[in-house]
Write a protein that holds these residues in place. Structure first.
Motif, mmCIF file in Angstrom:
data_model
loop_
_atom_site.group_PDB
_atom_site.id
_atom_site.type_symbol
_atom_site.label_atom_id
_atom_site.label_comp_id
_atom_site.label_asym_id
_atom_site.label_seq_id
_atom_site.Cartn_x
_atom_site.Cartn_y
_atom_site.Cartn_z
ATOM 1 N N GLU A 1 2.127 2.505 -11.689
ATOM 2 C CA GLU A 1 1.966 3.243 -12.941
ATOM 3 C C GLU A 1 0.638 3.982 -12.991
ATOM 4 O OE1 GLU A 1 2.493 0.343 -15.990
ATOM 5 O OE2 GLU A 1 4.666 0.236 -15.737
ATOM 6 N N LEU A 2 -0.435 3.318 -12.577
ATOM 7 C CA LEU A 2 -1.748 3.945 -12.594
ATOM 8 C C LEU A 2 -1.840 5.080 -11.576
ATOM 9 C CD1 LEU A 2 -3.893 0.707 -12.907
ATOM 10 C CD2 LEU A 2 -3.645 2.478 -14.657
ATOM 11 N N SER B 1 2.126 -2.911 0.473
ATOM 12 C CA SER B 1 3.286 -2.572 -0.347
ATOM 13 C C SER B 1 3.508 -1.069 -0.411
ATOM 14 C CB SER B 1 3.103 -3.125 -1.781
ATOM 15 O OG SER B 1 1.941 -2.580 -2.380
ATOM 16 N N LEU B 2 4.711 -0.703 -0.793
ATOM 17 C CA LEU B 2 5.085 0.679 -1.082
ATOM 18 C C LEU B 2 5.311 0.786 -2.582
ATOM 19 C CD1 LEU B 2 6.258 3.586 -0.436
ATOM 20 C CD2 LEU B 2 8.487 2.441 -0.227
ATOM 21 N N GLU B 3 4.586 1.689 -3.232
ATOM 22 C CA GLU B 3 4.773 1.911 -4.662
ATOM 23 C C GLU B 3 5.638 3.152 -4.867
ATOM 24 O OE1 GLU B 3 2.956 -1.250 -4.638
ATOM 25 O OE2 GLU B 3 1.552 0.254 -3.889
ATOM 26 N N VAL B 4 6.591 3.035 -5.785
ATOM 27 C CA VAL B 4 7.507 4.127 -6.115
ATOM 28 C C VAL B 4 7.559 4.254 -7.627
ATOM 29 C CG1 VAL B 4 9.855 5.037 -5.900
ATOM 30 C CG2 VAL B 4 8.897 3.603 -4.070
ATOM 31 N N ALA B 5 7.466 5.478 -8.124
ATOM 32 C CA ALA B 5 7.545 5.698 -9.566
ATOM 33 C C ALA B 5 8.204 7.042 -9.833
ATOM 34 C CB ALA B 5 6.158 5.645 -10.205
ATOM 35 N N GLY C 1 6.955 12.785 -17.919
ATOM 36 C CA GLY C 1 5.745 13.085 -18.663
ATOM 37 C C GLY C 1 4.513 12.563 -17.968
ATOM 38 N N ALA C 2 3.482 12.245 -18.775
ATOM 39 C CA ALA C 2 2.223 11.791 -18.214
ATOM 40 C C ALA C 2 2.321 10.394 -17.626
ATOM 41 C CB ALA C 2 1.139 11.832 -19.287
ATOM 42 N N LEU C 3 3.260 9.594 -18.129
ATOM 43 C CA LEU C 3 3.440 8.230 -17.653
ATOM 44 C C LEU C 3 4.831 8.075 -17.040
ATOM 45 C CD1 LEU C 3 1.869 6.253 -20.646
ATOM 46 C CD2 LEU C 3 0.795 6.913 -18.490
ATOM 47 N N PRO C 4 5.015 7.131 -16.130
ATOM 48 C CA PRO C 4 6.303 6.989 -15.457
ATOM 49 C C PRO C 4 7.373 6.379 -16.354
ATOM 50 C CG PRO C 4 4.817 5.271 -14.720
ATOM 51 C CD PRO C 4 4.001 6.190 -15.578
ATOM 52 N N ASP C 5 8.604 6.786 -16.130
ATOM 53 C CA ASP C 5 9.745 6.158 -16.790
ATOM 54 C C ASP C 5 10.054 4.805 -16.136
ATOM 55 O OD1 ASP C 5 9.918 8.435 -18.343
ATOM 56 O OD2 ASP C 5 11.418 9.374 -17.050
ATOM 57 N N PHE C 6 9.814 4.705 -14.833
ATOM 58 C CA PHE C 6 9.952 3.426 -14.144
ATOM 59 C C PHE C 6 9.004 3.398 -12.960
ATOM 60 C CE2 PHE C 6 13.292 6.094 -12.199
ATOM 61 C CZ PHE C 6 12.982 5.977 -10.853
ATOM 62 N N ALA C 7 8.626 2.192 -12.559
ATOM 63 C CA ALA C 7 7.702 2.002 -11.446
ATOM 64 C C ALA C 7 8.083 0.728 -10.699
ATOM 65 C CB ALA C 7 6.263 1.911 -11.951
ATOM 66 N N PHE C 8 8.062 0.803 -9.379
ATOM 67 C CA PHE C 8 8.428 -0.335 -8.544
ATOM 68 C C PHE C 8 7.386 -0.543 -7.451
ATOM 69 C CE2 PHE C 8 12.460 1.383 -10.089
ATOM 70 C CZ PHE C 8 13.078 0.249 -10.591
ATOM 71 N N SER C 9 7.261 -1.772 -7.011
ATOM 72 C CA SER C 9 6.424 -2.109 -5.865
ATOM 73 C C SER C 9 7.278 -2.905 -4.889
ATOM 74 C CB SER C 9 5.207 -2.935 -6.310
ATOM 75 O OG SER C 9 4.377 -3.229 -5.208
ATOM 76 N N LEU C 10 7.365 -2.436 -3.659
ATOM 77 C CA LEU C 10 8.219 -3.051 -2.648
ATOM 78 C C LEU C 10 7.361 -3.563 -1.486
ATOM 79 C CD1 LEU C 10 10.972 -0.275 -2.542
ATOM 80 C CD2 LEU C 10 11.040 -2.421 -3.824
ATOM 81 N N PRO C 11 7.767 -4.652 -0.833
ATOM 82 C CA PRO C 11 6.982 -5.229 0.271
ATOM 83 C C PRO C 11 7.136 -4.436 1.563
ATOM 84 C CG PRO C 11 8.999 -6.481 -0.024
ATOM 85 C CD PRO C 11 8.974 -5.456 -1.135
ATOM 86 N N LEU D 1 -4.725 5.436 -6.934
ATOM 87 C CA LEU D 1 -4.960 4.294 -7.817
ATOM 88 C C LEU D 1 -6.358 4.277 -8.417
ATOM 89 C CD1 LEU D 1 -4.152 1.594 -9.075
ATOM 90 C CD2 LEU D 1 -4.653 0.505 -6.868
ATOM 91 N N ARG D 2 -7.365 4.536 -7.611
ATOM 92 C CA ARG D 2 -8.738 4.476 -8.133
ATOM 93 C C ARG D 2 -8.940 5.462 -9.281
ATOM 94 N NH1 ARG D 2 -9.255 3.581 -2.620
ATOM 95 N NH2 ARG D 2 -9.315 5.814 -2.169
ATOM 96 N N GLU D 3 -8.464 6.676 -9.082
ATOM 97 C CA GLU D 3 -8.584 7.672 -10.150
ATOM 98 C C GLU D 3 -7.722 7.307 -11.347
ATOM 99 O OE1 GLU D 3 -9.931 9.379 -6.376
ATOM 100 O OE2 GLU D 3 -8.085 8.356 -6.948
ATOM 101 N N GLY D 4 -6.575 6.648 -11.086
ATOM 102 C CA GLY D 4 -5.712 6.219 -12.184
ATOM 103 C C GLY D 4 -6.383 5.197 -13.077
#
Length: 372
Positions: free
Chosen positions: A113-114, A139-143, A147-157, A294-297
């Motif tokens: 999300e960030l 991990s692999l992050e998928v979102a 808009g400015a924020l995600p409708d959904f966000a996932f983290s996969l191994p 992520l850091r900027e998020g």
């Protein structure tokens, strides 16, 4: 205002110091210390004590540097390699004891999300419905969001370091059967998330992370020295050839390729397989490389919506009567922020005092502070 983010990742500890100008975090200084945690995780999933002590040393160095720059706030966190470690609490306590810093542990979905927040700010709303891919060491992050924020966000191994350790050990050329097993595992793990992304039909797909940046450079994108404002893209057809190319080489030979660093030469084949399979499974022909992640998020979340109750780590409030290394003295130089100016990250004098990791909800409501 001067803000700092300390990112304890799978390969390095990265400190980013930013000056806030007009509500935007502009980079002022960056420090990176190699730790290579992903390569040292044991078969049972534990981080060896020696590796944890090396992490503590790197965190201490980064914290000292943040003090020299007199940062108003320091956000410190560990990513998947620590989050998923079987001895996570022991690792965090080693870091706390060795550096005086308590690392927050963000859930993977919150990382996604960030990261989406940062990528959206970088590319703008003109990108339309947007999907995000970020390959880390663990991990692999998928979102996806409109808009400015995600409708959904996932983290996969599906981190490059994790998969290298589990499927492609050694420094030689990966075997054909090893690569086949890796592809099969990646496809199966991606199946449900990929179907959701395909159904959403994103107008733009943005890729962040050092792994995607290096793969893009290998496939012909502009080098980093050209600056962050050069458009960089990575096509799936080029990535398919990159997988073949990387798989035919040893780790040492990969390190000689454009874009592939010595620190990630072992992980490059696994990272390329994940990137290609993700794009293929999601029906993505091309991704745009985004330098913000992520850091900027983390910084944008703080600047846009204020408050620090959302941050899953003990907060040390700066007061003039406080003594020790976080009091603004010469040992660190960390200065108090505004009237509500807590410094994120605690010293050894934290009221909690134990080595157990801070309780973290699976999904943080990034639009508002969670209730107590």
């Amino acid at each position: 205002m001067r803000l700092a983010v300390l990112d304890a990742g799978s390969n390095s500890v990265h400190l980013l110091i930013s000056e806030v100008v007009g509500g935007m975090p502009l980079p002022a200084h960056s420090l990176k210390g190699p730790v290579h945690l992903a390569e040292q995780v044991a078969v049972d999933g534990t981080v060896p004590p020696k590796a944890a002590r090396r992490l503590a040393e790197a965190v201490a160095q980064a914290r000292e540097q943040a003090g020299r720059w007199r940062c108003d706030r320091l956000f410190a966190y560990a990513t998947a390699v620590v989050r998923d470690a079987a001895n996570r609490d022991e690792v965090l306590e080693t870091v706390r004891a060795g550096s005086g810093m308590r690392l927050a542990v963000l859930p993977g979905e919150v990382e996604a999300e960030l990261t989406f927040r940062a990528a959206r700010r970088w590319v703008g709303l003109q990108a339309g419905p947007m999907a995000l891919l970020d390959i880390g060491g663990g991990s692999l992050e998928v979102a996806f969001g409109r808009g400015a924020l995600p409708d959904f966000a996932f983290s996969l191994p599906l981190g490059a370091g994790r998969l290298t350790r589990e499927f492609l050990p050694g420094k030689g050329r990966p075997g054909r059967e090893e690569l086949r097993e890796l592809r099969r595992y990646v496809r199966a793990t991606l199946k449900d998330v990929a179907a959701r992304v395909r159904w959403e039909e994103p107008h733009t797909v943005v890729a962040t992370s050092r792994m995607f940046q290096q793969l893009a450079r290998l496939c012909g994108a502009a080098p980093g020295r050209d600056g962050p404002f050069v458009t960089r893209r990575l096509a799936r057809t080029d990535l398919k050839e990159a997988v073949r190319r990387l798989s035919r080489l040893t780790a040492a030979e990969r390190a000689e390729l454009p874009g592939i660093s010595a620190a990630r030469c072992r992980q490059a084949p696994a990272g390329a397989v994940v990137a290609h399979q993700a794009m293929k499974s999601m029906g993505i022909d091309q991704v745009t490389i985004c330098p913000w992640a992520l850091r900027e998020g983390v910084l944008l979340r703080h600047l846009e919506q204020g408050g620090q109750d959302w941050w899953p780590s003990p907060v040390l409030r700066k007061e003039g009567s406080v003594s020790g290394p976080l009091s603004g003295g010469p040992s660190t130089g960390l200065r108090p922020g505004p009237s509500a100016g807590p410094l994120t990250g605690s010293s050894t004098g934290s009221p909690t005092g134990s080595g157990s990791s801070p309780p973290v909800p699976r999904r943080l409501p990034l639009g508002r502070a969670p209730a107590d």
